[in-house]
Enzyme design. Structure first.
Site, PDB file in Angstrom:
ATOM      1  N   ARG A  16       1.069  -1.190   0.025  1.00  0.00           N
ATOM      2  CA  ARG A  16       0.095   0.020   0.180  1.00  0.00           C
ATOM      3  C   ARG A  16       0.886   1.354  -0.081  1.00  0.00           C
ATOM      4  O   ARG A  16       0.487   2.269   0.667  1.00  0.00           O
ATOM      5  CB  ARG A  16      -1.064  -0.173   1.305  1.00  0.00           C
ATOM      6  CG  ARG A  16      -1.952  -1.138   1.068  1.00  0.00           C
ATOM      7  CD  ARG A  16      -3.008  -0.989   2.098  1.00  0.00           C
ATOM      8  NE  ARG A  16      -2.242  -1.264   3.556  1.00  0.00           N
ATOM      9  CZ  ARG A  16      -2.890  -1.126   4.906  1.00  0.00           C
ATOM     10  NH1 ARG A  16      -3.875  -0.537   4.905  1.00  0.00           N
ATOM     11  NH2 ARG A  16      -2.132  -1.847   5.695  1.00  0.00           N
ATOM     12  N   GLU A  17       1.926   1.147  -0.851  1.00  0.00           N
ATOM     13  CA  GLU A  17       2.936   2.272  -0.621  1.00  0.00           C
ATOM     14  C   GLU A  17       2.320   3.619  -1.426  1.00  0.00           C
ATOM     15  O   GLU A  17       2.621   4.713  -0.874  1.00  0.00           O
ATOM     16  CB  GLU A  17       4.197   1.930  -1.661  1.00  0.00           C
ATOM     17  CG  GLU A  17       5.062   1.136  -1.157  1.00  0.00           C
ATOM     18  CD  GLU A  17       4.755  -0.392  -1.532  1.00  0.00           C
ATOM     19  OE1 GLU A  17       5.532  -1.354  -1.637  1.00  0.00           O
ATOM     20  OE2 GLU A  17       3.499  -0.669  -1.913  1.00  0.00           O
ATOM     21  N   LYS A  19      -0.792   4.701  -0.947  1.00  0.00           N
ATOM     22  CA  LYS A  19      -1.567   5.169   0.121  1.00  0.00           C
ATOM     23  C   LYS A  19      -0.712   5.928   1.166  1.00  0.00           C
ATOM     24  O   LYS A  19      -0.861   7.238   1.315  1.00  0.00           O
ATOM     25  CB  LYS A  19      -2.509   4.243   0.843  1.00  0.00           C
ATOM     26  CG  LYS A  19      -3.346   4.746   2.191  1.00  0.00           C
ATOM     27  CD  LYS A  19      -3.845   3.220   2.835  1.00  0.00           C
ATOM     28  CE  LYS A  19      -4.697   3.908   4.028  1.00  0.00           C
ATOM     29  NZ  LYS A  19      -5.684   4.276   3.672  1.00  0.00           N
ATOM     30  N   ILE A 462     -24.736   8.930  10.537  1.00  0.00           N
ATOM     31  CA  ILE A 462     -24.867   7.568   9.860  1.00  0.00           C
ATOM     32  C   ILE A 462     -24.134   6.266  10.696  1.00  0.00           C
ATOM     33  O   ILE A 462     -25.019   5.259  10.605  1.00  0.00           O
ATOM     34  CB  ILE A 462     -24.182   7.610   8.432  1.00  0.00           C
ATOM     35  CG1 ILE A 462     -24.588   8.888   7.610  1.00  0.00           C
ATOM     36  CG2 ILE A 462     -24.420   6.384   7.728  1.00  0.00           C
ATOM     37  CD1 ILE A 462     -26.004   8.864   7.554  1.00  0.00           C
ATOM     38  N   GLY A 463     -23.333   6.451  11.435  1.00  0.00           N
ATOM     39  CA  GLY A 463     -22.915   5.435  12.195  1.00  0.00           C
ATOM     40  C   GLY A 463     -21.487   5.304  12.731  1.00  0.00           C
ATOM     41  O   GLY A 463     -21.268   5.505  13.863  1.00  0.00           O
ATOM     42  N   GLU A 515     -18.788   2.494  16.554  1.00  0.00           N
ATOM     43  CA  GLU A 515     -18.178   1.541  16.038  1.00  0.00           C
ATOM     44  C   GLU A 515     -16.788   1.258  15.803  1.00  0.00           C
ATOM     45  O   GLU A 515     -16.121   0.745  15.196  1.00  0.00           O
ATOM     46  CB  GLU A 515     -18.623   1.439  14.403  1.00  0.00           C
ATOM     47  CG  GLU A 515     -20.224   1.566  14.022  1.00  0.00           C
ATOM     48  CD  GLU A 515     -20.540   1.659  12.498  1.00  0.00           C
ATOM     49  OE1 GLU A 515     -19.513   1.469  11.827  1.00  0.00           O
ATOM     50  OE2 GLU A 515     -21.368   1.991  12.448  1.00  0.00           O
ATOM     51  N   TRP A 592     -19.496  -6.370  -1.691  1.00  0.00           N
ATOM     52  CA  TRP A 592     -18.408  -5.874  -1.306  1.00  0.00           C
ATOM     53  C   TRP A 592     -17.505  -6.921  -0.658  1.00  0.00           C
ATOM     54  O   TRP A 592     -16.455  -6.653  -0.054  1.00  0.00           O
ATOM     55  CB  TRP A 592     -18.461  -4.751  -0.123  1.00  0.00           C
ATOM     56  CG  TRP A 592     -18.982  -3.194  -0.658  1.00  0.00           C
ATOM     57  CD1 TRP A 592     -19.482  -3.250  -2.244  1.00  0.00           C
ATOM     58  CD2 TRP A 592     -19.439  -2.292  -0.072  1.00  0.00           C
ATOM     59  NE1 TRP A 592     -19.819  -1.935  -2.446  1.00  0.00           N
ATOM     60  CE2 TRP A 592     -19.875  -1.273  -1.083  1.00  0.00           C
ATOM     61  CE3 TRP A 592     -19.316  -2.042   1.042  1.00  0.00           C
ATOM     62  CZ2 TRP A 592     -20.198  -0.034  -0.930  1.00  0.00           C
ATOM     63  CZ3 TRP A 592     -19.514  -0.558   1.515  1.00  0.00           C
ATOM     64  CH2 TRP A 592     -20.126   0.559   0.555  1.00  0.00           C
ATOM     65  N   ASP A 630     -27.679  -0.911   6.558  1.00  0.00           N
ATOM     66  CA  ASP A 630     -27.018  -0.064   5.375  1.00  0.00           C
ATOM     67  C   ASP A 630     -26.953  -0.862   3.988  1.00  0.00           C
ATOM     68  O   ASP A 630     -26.569  -2.062   4.156  1.00  0.00           O
ATOM     69  CB  ASP A 630     -25.541   0.181   5.801  1.00  0.00           C
ATOM     70  CG  ASP A 630     -25.478   1.528   6.785  1.00  0.00           C
ATOM     71  OD1 ASP A 630     -26.632   1.994   7.032  1.00  0.00           O
ATOM     72  OD2 ASP A 630     -24.473   1.609   7.387  1.00  0.00           O
ATOM     73  N   HIS A 725     -16.356  12.844   3.002  1.00  0.00           N
ATOM     74  CA  HIS A 725     -15.385  12.148   2.156  1.00  0.00           C
ATOM     75  C   HIS A 725     -14.124  13.107   1.691  1.00  0.00           C
ATOM     76  O   HIS A 725     -13.316  13.022   1.036  1.00  0.00           O
ATOM     77  CB  HIS A 725     -15.717  11.381   0.757  1.00  0.00           C
ATOM     78  CG  HIS A 725     -16.490  10.133   1.233  1.00  0.00           C
ATOM     79  ND1 HIS A 725     -17.825  10.087   1.176  1.00  0.00           N
ATOM     80  CD2 HIS A 725     -15.954   8.943   1.390  1.00  0.00           C
ATOM     81  CE1 HIS A 725     -18.053   8.912   1.602  1.00  0.00           C
ATOM     82  NE2 HIS A 725     -17.038   8.320   1.569  1.00  0.00           N
TER      83      HIS A 725
END
Length: 764
Positions: A16-17, A19, A462-463, A515, A592, A630, A725
């Site tokens: 994951r470089e 990211k 939302i959660g 969560e 997903w 959801d 986001h």
């Protein structure tokens, strides 16, 4: 001779470089030069990896620091006015040789042909993520995948100009390493068709004549640099095309066919169907078809695609992680070779491999049997190469690969881990009564209002709440065995209580527990369900630097024990305000995950729905008054062809209702959906019969509510007023204005107030 080809490789890096580099840049921990270097190192590594795997045709320009559609926006200068700089008279600059990574036109409608302003990485990322000065561009799902793309924006009088040389730069970059690549571009018709007109009467396809000179310039520059082929992705060929789109294809490729390079049109995700006639009429040199999602189209393609033109066979699944049955794939290749000869065939994955993890060799904890059934991107390339070897020489030349494939196929089919007769019997016993809430919405609404006693315009979220560094460290320590279970639970209880107190202080009406015990909204549930398996490094890109690690559904699904009741009950015990129980819906868990391919998806979804139904019943018995199920992936799972919609929507809606109908009429059922268009499926959204639906509407400026008001949607709605986001914090007046627009579409007693999505990725 037959060639082994690839359409695209995961850009994220084996560790994951990408990211890590992009997020470090956003935080100011590294500068532009370091980020550019990280990208170059990843590209070089991936090109060499593909060459070593035996791939003859290696893609370039499939890499992106955020999204390939955003790169196309930058390439053609289609930068929304709110992101254009105030500089004028600055010459357009190249993208990798200067401090401007993605140079784009500023205010192209006003500047002369010799004037432009350059926009650097900060503006490129601002278009995707927003800034203090400007909200982000819209984001939505890439066809029926869980990958999100940035939606181009178009205005009346839109002008285009080639202002990013990224495609040329990366071709030359590979060339300098001794690797000859096939550059990849998003096709002009797909680019315009997936964009959004910001002026009411504008049809983006009318901008084609203005756009094509930019594409012609790109192709000519690649030809001058030595490129012989260019792959132009036109995935909208998998959709039902309008006459205007068909005409656009004819105009586009008539204009691009004389630019000095051979053009391969890549179509994927479904069958071409009648669009095969459209492609056949185009003056292009090759066609890629998806024979995994649509194997039945091969006969028509072999009959209708001119034999003198290249045919690329997508026979290795680019979207799932199951090892290929090489015997079956080879039979397809043999059929094509028999019809066309070896010179006109390439063997490839069905689509770009960005939808699969990078390398199975990094998985150290999967059991040997399950691991033998899988293939990640790197392994899929070896499958492509093995098929090429068998087709070019003989099967004996690839005997070991075929033997390993046959052994894995036989092992999986015979495994006792896959089939659970009790689960299958329970699914078979489901009746229409099991899908019914027991009372119409108006009756339920009155009972729920009496129980909950909420004010007008009730507020909630939302959660999820922020997964802080402390939360992530504690989870990692627990998984490594460095923190025992009682200590970890105590940490989570403290975090949960803190979240409850913050919400009470803020004054929210309906609370969530935050969560903190959950890693991912699908993975968390899959870890507690039978029939699921999990990886260490099965990461795929969802959007930008947001990567997910989908679970693997390999067998029949059931719920051995309650999954969320303890945490929801604990949170409810901390407050007098109503607490939502938070669940992920069956369609989203299905979409997903990497789903088993040995039974219909609808069957697997029903199994998941029954497991969620059991959880709903347990939450209700524990006194939780509101349960949110959801389903952000419901629209994503919609088949690409209209003819297939009815069957999918029927079972998808039934699965949600099967999960939700375990609740009594006084229990309020919420659902959440984000980043999708609802217009075409409003009857199905209504058929879910959720008491409250929350949706993303801030990026779209409440436009999505037109679907609900036009349909006269009867239930309650929480239109998102905060784009979570984006790092941009909206002003109070921004959210108030959005709420005012919501009131133009909805009755006041329908409206809830909430963000677009969960707050997991934000800081407190």
């Amino acid at each position: 001779m037959i060639q082994a080809a690839n359409l695209g490789f995961p850009r994220i890096g084996i560790k994951r470089e990408l990211k890590k580099a992009t997020e470090a840049y956003w935080k100011g921990e590294i500068d532009y030069t370091a980020l550019r270097k990280a990208g170059a190192e990843l590209r070089a590594r991936h090109w060499r990896l593909q060459k070593e795997a035996g791939i003859d045709v290696i893609p370039s320009n499939d890499f992106s620091f955020y999204d390939q559609m955003l790169d196309a926006v930058a390439m053609v200068g289609a930068v929304p006015p709110r992101f254009r700089t105030s500089q004028e008279g600055v010459r357009v600059v190249a993208t990798h040789q200067t401090a401007s990574a993605y140079a784009v036109m500023a205010d192209v409608a006003e500047l002369s042909a010799d004037e432009a302003a350059s926009i650097d990485f900060d503006t490129y990322f601002a278009m995707a993520r927003g800034s203090d000065a400007a909200p982000a561009m819209e984001m939505t799902k890439w066809f029926d995948t869980n990958y999100h793309y940035i939606v181009p924006e178009f205005h009346e009088g839109q002008a285009f100009r080639l202002v990013s040389t990224k495609a040329l730069d990366e071709f030359n970059e590979a060339k300098a390493l001794g690797i000859h690549t096939r550059p990849v571009l998003i096709g002009p018709v797909t680019f315009l068709s997936l964009g959004k007109a910001k002026d009411a009467n504008l049809d983006p396809l009318t901008l084609l004549d203005a756009l094509l000179p930019v594409y012609a310039e790109v192709l000519a520059s690649l030809a001058a640099a030595g490129a012989d082929w260019v792959q132009i992705d036109e995935p909208i060929l998998a959709l039902d095309l309008k006459d205007s789109q068909k005409a656009a294809f004819e105009a586009a490729y008539a204009a691009l066919s004389s630019c000095g390079v051979k053009i391969l049109i890549a179509a994927y995700f479904d069958k071409l169907g009648s669009n095969l006639d459209v492609v056949r009429s185009l003056p292009v040199d090759g066609l890629h078809v998806d024979l995994v999602r649509a194997p039945g189209q091969l006969e028509d393609v072999l009959k209708d695609w001119p034999w003198e033109r290249l045919l690329s066979l997508g026979v290795i699944d680019g979207r799932n992680i199951w090892r290929a049955d090489l015997e079956t794939a080879f039979a397809t290749v043999e059929t094509a070779v028999a019809a066309r000869g070896k010179g006109g065939v390439q063997i490839a994955p069905s689509c770009s491999l960005i939808h699969t993890p990078v390398d199975l060799n990094t998985e150290q904890k999967l059991d040997a049997e399950l691991k033998s059934w899988l293939a990640y991107a790197r392994q899929k390339l070896t499958e492509v190469a093995a098929l090429k070897t068998a087709a070019t020489k003989c099967k004996d030349a690839a005997a070991q690969a075929f033997a390993d494939s046959a052994e894995a196929v036989a092992s999986r089919a015979a495994s006792a881990r896959i089939n659970n007769p009790a689960v299958k019997a329970r699914v078979g016993a489901v009746t229409e009564k099991d899908l019914d809430r027991g009372a119409p919405f108006n009756t339920r609404q009155a009972q729920q209002r009496a129980r909950l006693d909420l004010p007008a315009f009730p507020t909630t979220t939302i959660g999820s709440f922020p997964q802080t560094e402390a939360v992530r460290k504690a989870r990692a320590a627990f998984k490594r065995g460095e923190m025992d279970a009682p200590s970890y639970d105590a940490f989570l209880m403290t975090a949960t209580e803190d979240a409850v107190r913050r919400q009470e202080e803020i004054g929210l009406d309906v609370l969530v527990h935050g969560e903190f015990e959950r890693n991912d909204m699908v993975e968390y549930f899959g870890e507690q369900l039978a029939g699921f398996a999990f990886t260490q490094n099965g990461w795929v890109q969802s959007y930008g630097s947001r990567y997910v690690k989908p679970p693997i559904i390999f067998g029949d699904v059931s719920r051995p024990h309650p999954m969320t009741v303890a945490w929801s009950s604990y949170a409810q015990s901390l407050t007098e305000k109503p607490m939502k129980g938070m669940l992920t819906g069956p369609v989203t868990i299905l979409q997903w995950s990497f789903v088993r391919d040995d039974q219909p998806r609808s069957e697997t979804c029903k199994q998941i729905a029954l497991a969620i139904r059991d959880e709903v019943s347990d939450l209700e018995r524990a006194g939780i008054p509101i349960i949110q199920i959801d389903e952000p992936a419901l629209r994503e799972g919609l088949p690409l062809r209209h003819a297939d919609w009815e069957a999918y929507l029927a079972w998808a809606v039934d699965c949600f209702r099967l999960a939700a109908a375990g609740a009594g009429t006084e229990t309020q059922i919420h659902t959440h959906m984000c980043y999708c268009e609802f217009n075409d499926i409003m009857p199905s959204i209504a058929a879910l019969d959720a008491d409250v639906i929350s949706i993303e509407t801030s990026r779209s400026d409440m436009e999505l509510l037109e679907s609900f008001s036009g349909f006269k949607y009867p239930n309650e709605i929480g239109p998102g007023v905060y784009d979570i986001h984006s790092p941009r914090c909206p002003h109070t007046q921004d959210m108030s204005a959005l709420l005012g627009k919501a009131r133009e579409h909805l009755a006041p007693d329908q409206i809830w107030v909430n963000p677009d999505c969960g707050l997991k990725t934000r800081r407190w």
